[in-house]
Enzyme design. Structure first.
Site, PDB file in Angstrom:
ATOM      1  N   LYS A  34       0.986  -0.740   0.107  1.00  0.00           N
ATOM      2  CA  LYS A  34      -0.058   0.331  -0.006  1.00  0.00           C
ATOM      3  C   LYS A  34       1.258   1.041  -0.090  1.00  0.00           C
ATOM      4  CE  LYS A  34      -0.502  -0.792   5.080  1.00  0.00           C
ATOM      5  NZ  LYS A  34      -1.005  -1.121   6.458  1.00  0.00           N
ATOM      6  N   TYR A 254      16.493  30.100   8.828  1.00  0.00           N
ATOM      7  CA  TYR A 254      15.215  30.891   9.309  1.00  0.00           C
ATOM      8  C   TYR A 254      14.864  30.468  10.177  1.00  0.00           C
ATOM      9  CZ  TYR A 254      12.989  30.646   4.416  1.00  0.00           C
ATOM     10  OH  TYR A 254      12.770  30.316   3.236  1.00  0.00           O
TER      11      TYR A 254
HETATM   12  C1  LIG Z   1      -0.532  -1.851   6.766  1.00  0.00           C
HETATM   13  C2  LIG Z   1      -0.955  -3.216   7.072  1.00  0.00           C
HETATM   14  C3  LIG Z   1      -0.075  -4.779   6.655  1.00  0.00           C
HETATM   15  C4  LIG Z   1       1.482  -4.544   7.494  1.00  0.00           C
HETATM   16  O1  LIG Z   1       1.693  -3.769   8.908  1.00  0.00           O
HETATM   17  P1  LIG Z   1       3.365  -3.866   8.957  1.00  0.00           P
HETATM   18  O2  LIG Z   1       3.708  -2.637  10.393  1.00  0.00           O
HETATM   19  O3  LIG Z   1       3.988  -2.614   7.872  1.00  0.00           O
HETATM   20  O4  LIG Z   1       4.171  -4.387   8.473  1.00  0.00           O
HETATM   21  C5  LIG Z   1      -0.614  -5.262   8.082  1.00  0.00           C
HETATM   22  N1  LIG Z   1      -1.909  -5.256   8.514  1.00  0.00           N
HETATM   23  C6  LIG Z   1      -3.159  -4.642   8.024  1.00  0.00           C
HETATM   24  C7  LIG Z   1      -4.381  -4.790   8.127  1.00  0.00           C
HETATM   25  C8  LIG Z   1      -2.377  -3.374   7.999  1.00  0.00           C
HETATM   26  O5  LIG Z   1      -3.263  -2.373   7.135  1.00  0.00           O
END
Ligand SMILES: *Cc1c(COP(=O)(O)O)cnc(C)c1O
Length: 358
Positions: A34, A254
């Site tokens: 994702k 800044y």
């Molecule tokens: C993003 C996600 C993962 C992966 O989690 P990590 O901590 O990056 O391994 C697994 N399951 C779900 C439902 C997620 O949303």
């Protein structure tokens, strides 16, 4: 060309994926890709794991369509399910696996007429209280969905809230809640994110869901990625674009928030918050110049940041700077900035060119 690139080491990615698989022998894995593969570039990441990955997991139909176009074999799981009724037929056309996380989704699925039945993952709210059904409602929906024309496999999924804190009592509570439903007939089960892949074998079930570990960052605050055998995948590299000497008492950047307490040599680096470097990184945050650690000084600007080169007098314009990666872990930088490797990696902006190493 502006000297700033995110180098992505695909052999490190494959190493980390193989490590995840070795942690859970005999189980299958949804590689979580994702958010543009946590900022690494979903096309290249999927292409690199194609043939090795049993499946991929994403957050939306749009992301799923992109993955499906690159791999027509692997299973592709929609982690939050469909967001509107029109998506069910499209999910079926793409041959997706679908989370069903609430009654609206379950009803919409049953009201849809997909071209073929979908693999459905009933989501249990085992204690995170973000998505999913209570155990009683899982039983209810299990009865209603089992054998429905829209449903091929009926599977169980849940997600840990505190797997990154080893020994947290909620982990046991969530695992128990999951196990108590296994008197129901499910085709497949999935519970483990990266932290649970690495530290909670009892949660491995049939499908693990490694995300952050694939990219070589640690899901734990108290264990670094190297100790876990993970290799960093992204290295964010810039250059010194200016070097100057300032007097004691002069300030940098800044707001003039950092003031030299000795005559100082200041380097200006071609990376800023518009590239995804955290604007709130405090003075003293480590930066690598020619592989040596120097402290960030003053506020991070949109396109630049400054470092104190006083202890590195040989540094010159054009020298290489690493913001994080192979030489300085993204987790260490994240800790210095009060955030997580997850956030830094996903926030590298589109203007930073990714360069892929096979
Ligand atoms: C993003 C996600 C993962 C992966 O989690 P990590 O901590 O990056 O391994 C697994 N399951 C779900 C439902 C997620 O949303």
């Amino acid at each position: 060309m502006r000297p700033l690139i995110a180098a992505v080491d695909l052999s490190a990615l494959r190493h980390n994926h193989a490590l995840a698989k070795r942690c859970a022998p005999g189980r299958q894995a949804f590689a979580v890709v994702k958010a543009n593969a946590y900022g690494h570039g979903v096309r290249e990441v999927v292409a690199s794991l194609r043939g090795e990955a049993d499946g991929f997991a994403v957050a939306s139909l749009e992301e799923a369509a992109e993955v499906r176009a690159l791999d027509d074999q692997a299973r592709v799981l929609l982690l939050e399910g469909c967001f509107e009724p029109a998506e069910y037929p499209l999910a079926a056309q793409l041959g997706l696996d679908l989370v069903v996380q609430g009654p609206e989704q379950a009803e919409a699925l049953l009201a849809s007429a997909p071209c073929r039945p979908l693999n459905v993952w009933l989501k249990l709210d085992s204690g995170m209280h973000r998505l999913g059904f209570s155990p009683e409602r899982v039983r209810h929906w299990h009865a209603r969905l089992r054998g429905a024309a829209q449903v091929a496999e009926l599977n169980l999924i849940s997600h840990f809230a505190c797997a990154d804190q080893r020994g947290h009592s909620l982990n046991e509570v969530q695992l128990e809640s999951f196990l108590e439903l296994l008197d129901l007939e499910f085709d497949q089960r999935s519970l483990a994110n990266s932290a649970a892949v690495l530290a909670l074998p009892a949660a491995h079930m049939d499908w693990i869901r490694p995300g952050i570990m694939l990219y070589g960052a640690s899901p734990f605050a108290d264990l670094d990625a190297r100790e876990l055998g993970l290799k960093p995948v992204m290295t964010l590299s810039a250059q010194l674009i200016a070097v100057r000497d300032i007097e004691k008492g002069e300030s940098v950047g800044y707001g003039a928030t950092w003031e030299a307490d000795r005559p100082s040599r200041i380097g200006t680096v071609s990376c800023g918050y518009a590239d995804g470097y955290p604007r709130h990184a405090p003075s003293g945050t480590p930066v690598l110049v020619n592989g040596r650690r120097v402290p960030l000084v003053g506020r991070v600007s949109m396109d630049m940041l400054a470092v104190d080169l006083s202890d590195l007098p040989e540094a010159r314009v054009g020298d290489s700077v690493e913001l994080w990666g192979a030489g300085l872990s993204v987790d260490e930088l994240a800790a210095a900035c009060g955030t997580l490797g997850y956030e830094l990696l996903t926030r590298v902006t589109a203007r930073v060119p990714r360069r892929y190493l096979a």
